[in-house]
Write a protein that holds these residues in place. Structure first.
Motif, PDB file in Angstrom:
ATOM      1  N   THR A 101      16.776 -48.082   5.245  1.00 40.27           N
ATOM      2  CA  THR A 101      16.469 -48.845   6.531  1.00 40.27           C
ATOM      3  C   THR A 101      17.720 -49.350   7.367  1.00 40.27           C
ATOM      4  N   SER A 102      17.628 -49.447   8.441  1.00 43.82           N
ATOM      5  CA  SER A 102      18.761 -49.967   9.367  1.00 43.82           C
ATOM      6  C   SER A 102      18.487 -51.347   9.805  1.00 43.82           C
ATOM      7  N   ASN A 103      17.408 -51.922   9.252  1.00 42.53           N
ATOM      8  CA  ASN A 103      16.789 -53.078   9.967  1.00 42.53           C
ATOM      9  C   ASN A 103      16.971 -53.923   8.843  1.00 42.53           C
ATOM     10  N   PRO A 104      17.985 -55.022   9.106  1.00 37.23           N
ATOM     11  CA  PRO A 104      17.941 -55.955   8.336  1.00 37.23           C
ATOM     12  C   PRO A 104      17.064 -56.956   7.775  1.00 37.23           C
ATOM     13  N   LEU A 159       1.912 -52.465   0.130  1.00 38.35           N
ATOM     14  CA  LEU A 159       2.786 -52.302   1.387  1.00 38.35           C
ATOM     15  C   LEU A 159       2.167 -51.239   2.190  1.00 38.35           C
ATOM     16  N   HIS A 160       2.372 -51.613   3.723  1.00 37.66           N
ATOM     17  CA  HIS A 160       2.178 -50.474   4.639  1.00 37.66           C
ATOM     18  C   HIS A 160       3.543 -50.151   5.202  1.00 37.66           C
ATOM     19  N   VAL A 161       3.995 -49.159   4.969  1.00 43.53           N
ATOM     20  CA  VAL A 161       5.212 -48.708   5.317  1.00 43.53           C
ATOM     21  C   VAL A 161       5.135 -47.459   6.458  1.00 43.53           C
ATOM     22  N   SER A 162       6.119 -47.709   7.534  1.00 43.25           N
ATOM     23  CA  SER A 162       6.151 -46.532   8.238  1.00 43.25           C
ATOM     24  C   SER A 162       7.523 -46.239   8.695  1.00 43.25           C
ATOM     25  N   GLY A 163       7.917 -45.094   8.949  1.00 43.60           N
ATOM     26  CA  GLY A 163       8.968 -44.504   9.236  1.00 43.60           C
ATOM     27  C   GLY A 163       9.170 -42.880   9.198  1.00 43.60           C
ATOM     28  N   VAL A 164      10.239 -42.364   8.905  1.00 47.83           N
ATOM     29  CA  VAL A 164      10.616 -40.975   9.139  1.00 47.83           C
ATOM     30  C   VAL A 164      10.876 -40.282   7.659  1.00 47.83           C
ATOM     31  N   LEU A 165      10.227 -39.437   7.156  1.00 49.44           N
ATOM     32  CA  LEU A 165      10.182 -38.856   5.891  1.00 49.44           C
ATOM     33  C   LEU A 165      11.199 -37.520   6.213  1.00 49.44           C
ATOM     34  N   THR A 182      13.073 -43.017   5.938  1.00 47.59           N
ATOM     35  CA  THR A 182      13.810 -44.070   6.547  1.00 47.59           C
ATOM     36  C   THR A 182      12.709 -44.895   7.100  1.00 47.59           C
ATOM     37  N   VAL A 183      12.829 -46.286   6.680  1.00 39.99           N
ATOM     38  CA  VAL A 183      11.916 -47.215   7.125  1.00 39.99           C
ATOM     39  C   VAL A 183      12.133 -47.966   8.315  1.00 39.99           C
ATOM     40  N   ASP A 184      11.180 -47.837   9.320  1.00 43.01           N
ATOM     41  CA  ASP A 184      11.178 -48.532  10.560  1.00 43.01           C
ATOM     42  C   ASP A 184      10.307 -50.004  10.723  1.00 43.01           C
ATOM     43  N   ASP A 185       9.283 -49.795   9.700  1.00 43.03           N
ATOM     44  CA  ASP A 185       8.463 -50.945   9.809  1.00 43.03           C
ATOM     45  C   ASP A 185       7.901 -51.247   8.381  1.00 43.03           C
TER      46      ASP A 185
END
Length: 119
Positions: free
Chosen positions: A10-13, A29-35, A48-51
């Motif tokens: 992730t790029s989100n600190p 967990l509920h994880v969203s992003g790009v696989l 890559t986790v966005d949320d």
């Protein structure tokens, strides 16, 4: 999907901080992003986790089962269930997994040579 383990970045600190300090094994967990699938099909896909959202927390684990420790600018996770030791920078960047506690120093030295540390 229940009981799935993905290698992720992730790029989100905020997400990295939550994973290092708030999330525990067994949390739902509920994880969203790009696989993405690497060029080599033998390698695992990376997420890559966005949320990140905690849907339900796991029952509290006994303190002796898992311990976070600092090695200067690095954080390591000791887990009584395994001999391997995940290593992150204090800012949440993934460094790698030491095969055993004795290999932590070597892993950190390699990371600092390649990346210049996290100072």
């Amino acid at each position: 999907m229940d009981d799935v383990i993905w290698s992720c970045t992730t790029s989100n600190p905020r997400i990295a901080h939550a994973l290092l300090t708030e999330i525990q094994t067994g949390d739902l967990l509920h994880v969203s992003g790009v696989l993405t699938q690497p060029d080599n099909p033998a390698e695992p896909a990376r997420l890559t986790v966005d949320d990140l959202e905690v849907l339900a927390t796991a029952p509290a684990r006994a303190l002796q089962e898992m311990v976070l420790d600092r090695y200067g600018d690095y954080v390591v996770v000791f887990d009584a269930d395994t001999n391997t030791v995940p290593v992150f920078t204090a800012r949440g960047q993934w460094v790698g997994t030491a095969d055993c506690p004795d290999a932590i120093g070597t892993l950190i030295e390699i990371h600092e040579r390649v990346n210049g540390g996290d100072g």
